[in-house]
Design a protein around this motif. Structure first.
Motif, PDB file in Angstrom:
ATOM      1  N   TYR A  73      29.379  27.248  49.092  1.00  0.00           N
ATOM      2  CA  TYR A  73      29.987  26.045  48.523  1.00  0.00           C
ATOM      3  C   TYR A  73      29.714  24.849  49.442  1.00  0.00           C
ATOM      4  O   TYR A  73      29.413  25.005  50.631  1.00  0.00           O
ATOM      5  CB  TYR A  73      31.495  26.224  48.352  1.00  0.00           C
ATOM      6  CG  TYR A  73      31.876  27.159  47.231  1.00  0.00           C
ATOM      7  CD1 TYR A  73      32.161  26.682  45.964  1.00  0.00           C
ATOM      8  CD2 TYR A  73      31.944  28.532  47.442  1.00  0.00           C
ATOM      9  CE1 TYR A  73      32.513  27.535  44.930  1.00  0.00           C
ATOM     10  CE2 TYR A  73      32.284  29.402  46.410  1.00  0.00           C
ATOM     11  CZ  TYR A  73      32.569  28.895  45.162  1.00  0.00           C
ATOM     12  OH  TYR A  73      32.909  29.752  44.142  1.00  0.00           O
ATOM     13  N   PHE A 122      32.091  28.259  40.133  1.00  0.00           N
ATOM     14  CA  PHE A 122      31.306  27.753  41.260  1.00  0.00           C
ATOM     15  C   PHE A 122      31.052  26.255  41.096  1.00  0.00           C
ATOM     16  O   PHE A 122      31.202  25.476  42.055  1.00  0.00           O
ATOM     17  CB  PHE A 122      29.980  28.518  41.331  1.00  0.00           C
ATOM     18  CG  PHE A 122      29.079  28.093  42.459  1.00  0.00           C
ATOM     19  CD1 PHE A 122      29.294  28.547  43.748  1.00  0.00           C
ATOM     20  CD2 PHE A 122      28.009  27.232  42.228  1.00  0.00           C
ATOM     21  CE1 PHE A 122      28.460  28.167  44.799  1.00  0.00           C
ATOM     22  CE2 PHE A 122      27.173  26.840  43.264  1.00  0.00           C
ATOM     23  CZ  PHE A 122      27.392  27.303  44.545  1.00  0.00           C
ATOM     24  N   SER A 150      40.661  32.404  39.560  1.00  0.00           N
ATOM     25  CA  SER A 150      39.953  32.701  40.811  1.00  0.00           C
ATOM     26  C   SER A 150      39.907  31.515  41.771  1.00  0.00           C
ATOM     27  O   SER A 150      39.350  31.629  42.856  1.00  0.00           O
ATOM     28  CB  SER A 150      38.521  33.155  40.509  1.00  0.00           C
ATOM     29  OG  SER A 150      37.810  32.157  39.797  1.00  0.00           O
ATOM     30  N   THR A 154      39.197  31.723  45.856  1.00  0.00           N
ATOM     31  CA  THR A 154      37.978  31.056  46.312  1.00  0.00           C
ATOM     32  C   THR A 154      38.271  30.094  47.456  1.00  0.00           C
ATOM     33  O   THR A 154      37.517  30.028  48.435  1.00  0.00           O
ATOM     34  CB  THR A 154      37.321  30.288  45.147  1.00  0.00           C
ATOM     35  OG1 THR A 154      36.943  31.214  44.121  1.00  0.00           O
ATOM     36  CG2 THR A 154      36.080  29.528  45.615  1.00  0.00           C
TER      37      THR A 154
END
Length: 296
Positions: A73, A122, A150, A154
């Motif tokens: 990320y 994402f 999530s 994350t």
């Protein structure tokens, strides 16, 4: 002089690869990212620090930066990379629409995909992290994928009440469920309590009340990480409450038929843009990051 043709943005490349216009109502083509000027701060006065974090209910949390970095990320304080530059281009188009729109829904962005495992979360997290680096806005990332949330795992944040709790119980102040993170401009609203009636709850008028209440914070951009459109029905209901949708299409997985079906279900939102994910390097010749001295 030999002039190189302008390369399309990720949004334009997605539209070129997935030729779905014939099956859908006409939508305005997105402007080329390279042609867009930086957004004007007009209408976005920077809120005082106390107003941004301490004057509202809620709790605080610390983002696990190392875990994010290892997972690929972007982070506001990290060296410039190809991914960071791509999301700078993507967010600029979304921010321009948010700032120019008279409709307050334009400051609400739904991040969706047709099917699971296409990179939706994402992209939602990276978009939120990139936007949080702006100086004059606050970003609220909402985990609206209530069946399989999530966002907290994350970011390394602790579980707690979230949007479904506020929708189900009118006595709960939605702001009390918001987590103020140690990234100054980023807050997170968890999914909250799981429910077998998630679609019915989201379709209730209480959801509109909750979303509008969250939008009263000055300069706030709200990003909703949606369930996959063809795998869970809440996405089509959420589309009614937002002014922009960023549809993630995975270059090596999303079929044209799935994309067309998903976009039909999202027609409650008038402004839908495609984001091409997992594109091979051959689709473009950008080498972001190397200009700043970092390998991309």
């Amino acid at each position: 002089m030999n002039m190189q043709p302008k390369r399309p943005s990720l949004l334009e490349r997605a539209a070129q690869i997935y030729d779905f216009n014939a099956a859908l109502k006409a939508r305005p083509a997105p402007a080329a990212a390279d042609d867009l000027p930086p957004p004007s701060p007009a209408g976005f006065a920077a809120p005082a620090p106390a107003e941004r974090h301490h004057a509202r209910p809620g709790r605080t949390g610390t983002i696990d930066r190392e875990e994010l970095r290892e997972a690929g990320y972007i982070l506001p304080d990290a060296p410039v990379s190809a991914l960071a530059e791509e999301f700078r281009i993507v967010k600029r188009q979304l921010l321009l629409a948010a700032m120019d729109g008279a409709d307050p829904r334009s400051r609400r962005i739904l991040v969706a995909s047709a099917m699971p495992d296409e990179g939706k979360t994402f992209c939602a997290v990276n978009l939120a992290l990139s936007m949080a680096n702006e100086r004059d806005i606050e970003v609220l990332l909402v985990d609206a994928d209530v069946a399989k949330p999530s966002i907290l795992s994350t970011l390394g944040l602790e579980a707690g009440p979230g949007i479904m709790d506020a929708v189900e119980d009118a006595a709960i102040d939605p702001e009390s469920c918001v987590i103020r993170t140690d990234l100054a401009n980023l807050s997170v609203l968890p999914a909250g309590r799981p429910s077998n009636e998630a679609t019915e709850l989201i379709a209730a008028d209480r959801t509109r009340v909750v979303i509008e209440a969250l939008g009263r914070v000055p300069n706030r951009i709200t990003i909703f990480d949606s369930p996959p459109v063809l795998a869970a029905s809440p996405a089509s209901v959420l589309a009614l409450h937002v002014g922009q949708t960023m549809m993630v299409v995975r270059a090596d997985r999303t079929s044209e038929a799935d994309l067309k079906d998903a976009l039909r279900l999202l027609e409650g939102c008038d402004d839908i843009r495609l984001l091409l994910n997992a594109a091979s390097a051959g689709l473009g010749r950008r080498r972001f990051g190397t200009y700043y001295g970092y390998g991309a």
